[in-house]
Design a protein around this motif. Structure first.
Motif, PDB file in Angstrom:
ATOM      1  N   ALA A 128      37.631 -26.805 -10.484  1.00  0.00           N
ATOM      2  CA  ALA A 128      38.925 -26.437 -10.431  1.00  0.00           C
ATOM      3  C   ALA A 128      40.169 -27.728 -11.625  1.00  0.00           C
ATOM      4  O   ALA A 128      39.739 -28.632 -12.460  1.00  0.00           O
ATOM      5  CB  ALA A 128      39.257 -27.332  -8.574  1.00  0.00           C
ATOM      6  N   VAL A 129      40.651 -26.551 -12.002  1.00  0.00           N
ATOM      7  CA  VAL A 129      42.343 -27.117 -12.861  1.00  0.00           C
ATOM      8  C   VAL A 129      43.069 -27.178 -11.952  1.00  0.00           C
ATOM      9  O   VAL A 129      43.633 -25.710 -10.899  1.00  0.00           O
ATOM     10  CB  VAL A 129      41.871 -25.879 -13.825  1.00  0.00           C
ATOM     11  CG1 VAL A 129      43.071 -27.180 -14.967  1.00  0.00           C
ATOM     12  CG2 VAL A 129      40.598 -26.527 -14.758  1.00  0.00           C
ATOM     13  N   GLU A 130      44.106 -27.977 -11.914  1.00  0.00           N
ATOM     14  CA  GLU A 130      45.053 -28.708 -10.820  1.00  0.00           C
ATOM     15  C   GLU A 130      46.144 -28.440 -11.529  1.00  0.00           C
ATOM     16  O   GLU A 130      46.658 -29.535 -12.539  1.00  0.00           O
ATOM     17  CB  GLU A 130      44.441 -29.065  -9.465  1.00  0.00           C
ATOM     18  CG  GLU A 130      43.712 -28.816  -8.381  1.00  0.00           C
ATOM     19  CD  GLU A 130      42.786 -30.044  -7.762  1.00  0.00           C
ATOM     20  OE1 GLU A 130      43.815 -31.314  -7.334  1.00  0.00           O
ATOM     21  OE2 GLU A 130      41.958 -29.344  -6.650  1.00  0.00           O
ATOM     22  N   GLY A 131      47.296 -28.722 -10.519  1.00  0.00           N
ATOM     23  CA  GLY A 131      48.425 -29.390 -11.238  1.00  0.00           C
ATOM     24  C   GLY A 131      48.717 -28.876 -12.887  1.00  0.00           C
ATOM     25  O   GLY A 131      49.747 -28.838 -13.725  1.00  0.00           O
ATOM     26  N   ALA A 132      48.748 -27.552 -13.278  1.00  0.00           N
ATOM     27  CA  ALA A 132      48.761 -26.405 -14.141  1.00  0.00           C
ATOM     28  C   ALA A 132      50.330 -26.696 -14.778  1.00  0.00           C
ATOM     29  O   ALA A 132      50.656 -26.947 -16.184  1.00  0.00           O
ATOM     30  CB  ALA A 132      48.460 -25.121 -14.182  1.00  0.00           C
ATOM     31  N   ASP A 133      50.911 -26.445 -13.855  1.00  0.00           N
ATOM     32  CA  ASP A 133      51.885 -26.927 -13.978  1.00  0.00           C
ATOM     33  C   ASP A 133      53.134 -28.032 -14.230  1.00  0.00           C
ATOM     34  O   ASP A 133      54.192 -28.045 -13.698  1.00  0.00           O
ATOM     35  CB  ASP A 133      53.088 -25.849 -13.486  1.00  0.00           C
ATOM     36  CG  ASP A 133      53.489 -25.557 -12.181  1.00  0.00           C
ATOM     37  OD1 ASP A 133      52.878 -26.822 -11.439  1.00  0.00           O
ATOM     38  OD2 ASP A 133      53.863 -24.818 -11.284  1.00  0.00           O
ATOM     39  N   THR A 134      51.995 -28.767 -13.775  1.00  0.00           N
ATOM     40  CA  THR A 134      53.038 -30.870 -13.879  1.00  0.00           C
ATOM     41  C   THR A 134      52.327 -31.294 -14.973  1.00  0.00           C
ATOM     42  O   THR A 134      51.947 -30.806 -16.041  1.00  0.00           O
ATOM     43  CB  THR A 134      52.689 -31.107 -12.914  1.00  0.00           C
ATOM     44  OG1 THR A 134      50.928 -31.453 -12.763  1.00  0.00           O
ATOM     45  CG2 THR A 134      52.023 -30.784 -11.230  1.00  0.00           C
ATOM     46  N   GLU A 135      53.175 -32.417 -14.772  1.00  0.00           N
ATOM     47  CA  GLU A 135      52.980 -33.186 -16.672  1.00  0.00           C
ATOM     48  C   GLU A 135      52.564 -33.856 -16.824  1.00  0.00           C
ATOM     49  O   GLU A 135      51.730 -34.118 -18.098  1.00  0.00           O
ATOM     50  CB  GLU A 135      54.223 -34.212 -16.425  1.00  0.00           C
ATOM     51  CG  GLU A 135      55.742 -33.737 -16.509  1.00  0.00           C
ATOM     52  CD  GLU A 135      56.756 -34.972 -16.925  1.00  0.00           C
ATOM     53  OE1 GLU A 135      56.265 -36.222 -17.006  1.00  0.00           O
ATOM     54  OE2 GLU A 135      57.813 -34.312 -17.089  1.00  0.00           O
ATOM     55  N   ARG A 136      51.338 -33.753 -16.139  1.00  0.00           N
ATOM     56  CA  ARG A 136      49.665 -34.276 -15.954  1.00  0.00           C
ATOM     57  C   ARG A 136      48.825 -33.962 -15.121  1.00  0.00           C
ATOM     58  O   ARG A 136      48.424 -33.860 -14.086  1.00  0.00           O
ATOM     59  CB  ARG A 136      49.720 -35.610 -15.693  1.00  0.00           C
ATOM     60  CG  ARG A 136      48.531 -36.816 -15.304  1.00  0.00           C
ATOM     61  CD  ARG A 136      48.974 -37.335 -15.635  1.00  0.00           C
ATOM     62  NE  ARG A 136      48.835 -38.729 -16.678  1.00  0.00           N
ATOM     63  CZ  ARG A 136      48.905 -39.564 -16.931  1.00  0.00           C
ATOM     64  NH1 ARG A 136      48.675 -41.098 -16.052  1.00  0.00           N
ATOM     65  NH2 ARG A 136      49.438 -40.109 -17.643  1.00  0.00           N
ATOM     66  N   PRO A 137      48.250 -32.256 -15.612  1.00  0.00           N
ATOM     67  CA  PRO A 137      47.397 -31.560 -15.225  1.00  0.00           C
ATOM     68  C   PRO A 137      46.048 -32.173 -14.743  1.00  0.00           C
ATOM     69  O   PRO A 137      46.073 -33.420 -15.861  1.00  0.00           O
ATOM     70  CB  PRO A 137      47.304 -30.616 -15.900  1.00  0.00           C
ATOM     71  CG  PRO A 137      47.282 -30.555 -17.286  1.00  0.00           C
ATOM     72  CD  PRO A 137      48.779 -31.327 -16.818  1.00  0.00           C
ATOM     73  N   THR A 138      45.183 -31.879 -13.879  1.00  0.00           N
ATOM     74  CA  THR A 138      43.832 -32.368 -13.580  1.00  0.00           C
ATOM     75  C   THR A 138      43.044 -31.818 -13.274  1.00  0.00           C
ATOM     76  O   THR A 138      42.649 -30.608 -13.267  1.00  0.00           O
ATOM     77  CB  THR A 138      43.816 -33.133 -11.861  1.00  0.00           C
ATOM     78  OG1 THR A 138      45.287 -34.240 -11.716  1.00  0.00           O
ATOM     79  CG2 THR A 138      42.622 -33.826 -11.630  1.00  0.00           C
ATOM     80  N   VAL A 139      41.712 -32.130 -14.018  1.00  0.00           N
ATOM     81  CA  VAL A 139      40.541 -31.298 -14.413  1.00  0.00           C
ATOM     82  C   VAL A 139      39.612 -32.374 -13.349  1.00  0.00           C
ATOM     83  O   VAL A 139      38.982 -33.123 -13.105  1.00  0.00           O
ATOM     84  CB  VAL A 139      39.692 -30.806 -15.751  1.00  0.00           C
ATOM     85  CG1 VAL A 139      38.587 -30.086 -15.650  1.00  0.00           C
ATOM     86  CG2 VAL A 139      40.810 -30.870 -16.519  1.00  0.00           C
TER      87      VAL A 139
END
Length: 394
Positions: A128-139
């Protein structure tokens, strides 16, 4: 872990981006779901545009390519019993292409990445790729039997059509354009010396054929076949006979391929696909994660290279000046080149292939178009410029 640019996918796009970022002093982590042996043996395109050749050299990945690759200054079109060669340098102001298999490009880039200490994790399946629209996305990914996370300033999805990165772009903002073609390619690799110096594209009443190569001793050959074809239904002898029939010309009716042991046989469906936009928040898409082209125009790997060159320039601008203008412009700028390549690939495909139950009227239109290319320098130059490759940026 945390990195500036998290790259999902260790194919040529992801590896080239990692190399370009390394040369610019930007850290990255590459996550590849397959093992190294699989990645280095994955058969794909073998034609490099002039721009791809130039960027590999500039990135420090061109030494073996320049030794073992085969520069090609044109292609040959066969149709209506005739043969016509297009001289790329004469038609494009000196541009040409290089035959150098994707497997070898990948090997070169992997060796550079590991030699320079860059982080490249094989068998790292991204879930998953989470937080695409945040300043620190998480893979989120799984590696060595453990669930792990990689936080990033930015994420680039180079994980192909079936990868997870595209899902980071919400369906509410994502538009998909697609065409499926009513035919496929039956492709073979054969231990047979190519008896031709450059690629041959053949239009024939029985279907399209392409003569390519992987080396001076290995031929790569394709036949148009119906969708759903089982490779097992085609014996080696039947394939060779059909190839000879489709490449025959009135000027040299006895022309034959050199036959050899067929080492690989597969069927490749044909489709065109584009996902827009190629960016959402801090997640960017590149290569097959954003677009697919039929292989007739030899554009797949080269489009991916153009995407990551544009991204590398944008990240370098951010790194050196803090400016985000190139990152903000990435999707629109990349898509302009993508759609040009999509159109060229569509043109080559529909001009050279026969539709099921194709009418004589359609065939005559195709012959007319091919005759125009053979008789008009302007028409020939349009094909040559697109085939040898349009500028990567600008």
């Amino acid at each position: 872990m945390h990195t500036t640019v998290g790259i999902i996918g260790g194919g040529p796009a992801g590896l080239l981006l990692a190399r370009l970022l390394h040369n610019a002093g930007i850290d990255s982590v590459v996550l590849e779901s397959r093992d190294r042996a699989y990645v280095e043996q994955r058969q794909r395109a073998g034609i490099l545009e002039q721009g791809t050749v130039d960027i590999l050299r500039a990135a420090g990945a061109g030494a073996r390519m320049d030794t073992e690759g085969m520069p090609h200054d044109g292609i040959e079109l066969r149709f209506d019993g005739r043969a016509h060669r297009l001289d790329f340098p004469a038609l494009t102001g000196g541009r040409s292409v290089m035959v150098y298999a994707q497997t070898e490009v990948v090997k070169d880039l992997i060796a550079l990445q590991l030699a320079d200490g860059g982080t490249l994790l094989f068998d790292a399946e991204v879930t998953a790729v989470e937080g695409a629209d945040t300043e620190r996305p998480t893979v989120r990914y799984r590696h060595d039997g453990q669930d792990k996370t990689l936080t990033c300033d930015y994420v680039v999805g180079c994980d192909g059509f079936h990868g997870v990165a595209r899902n980071a772009v919400p369906e509410s903002v994502r538009t998909t354009y697609e065409r499926t073609y009513p035919y496929s390619w039956l492709g073979i690799l054969a231990d047979a010396r190519p008896v031709y110096d450059e690629l041959i594209y053949a239009h024939h009443e029985r279907g399209f054929a392409l003569a390519s190569m992987r080396s001076p001793t290995v031929s790569r050959l394709y036949l148009q076949v119906p969708n759903g074809t089982d490779p097992a239904d085609w014996s080696d002898e039947r394939i060779w006979d059909e190839l000879d029939a489709r490449f025959a010309t009135d000027a040299d009716p006895g022309w034959k391929l050199e036959r050899g042991t067929v080492t690989s046989k597969s069927v490749l469906p044909m489709r065109s696909h584009v996902t827009e936009p190629m960016r959402y928040g801090r997640v960017f898409l590149a290569g097959d994660a954003a677009h697919i082209v039929p292989p007739t125009g030899a554009k797949g790997l080269n489009l991916a290279a153009a995407d990551v060159v544009r991204l590398a320039e944008a990240f370098t601008r951010l790194h050196t000046t803090g400016g985000t203008d190139l990152l903000d412009a990435y999707s629109d700028a990349a898509l302009r080149r993508v759609w040009r390549a999509e159109h060229f690939s569509y043109f080559m495909t529909t001009t050279l292939h026969s539709e099921p139950e194709q009418s004589p009227f359609q065939t005559r239109l195709q012959i007319s178009q091919l005759d125009r290319i053979a008789s008009s320098e302007h028409a020939a130059a349009e094909l040559a410029e697109n085939y040898a490759g349009l500028p990567f940026t600008g």
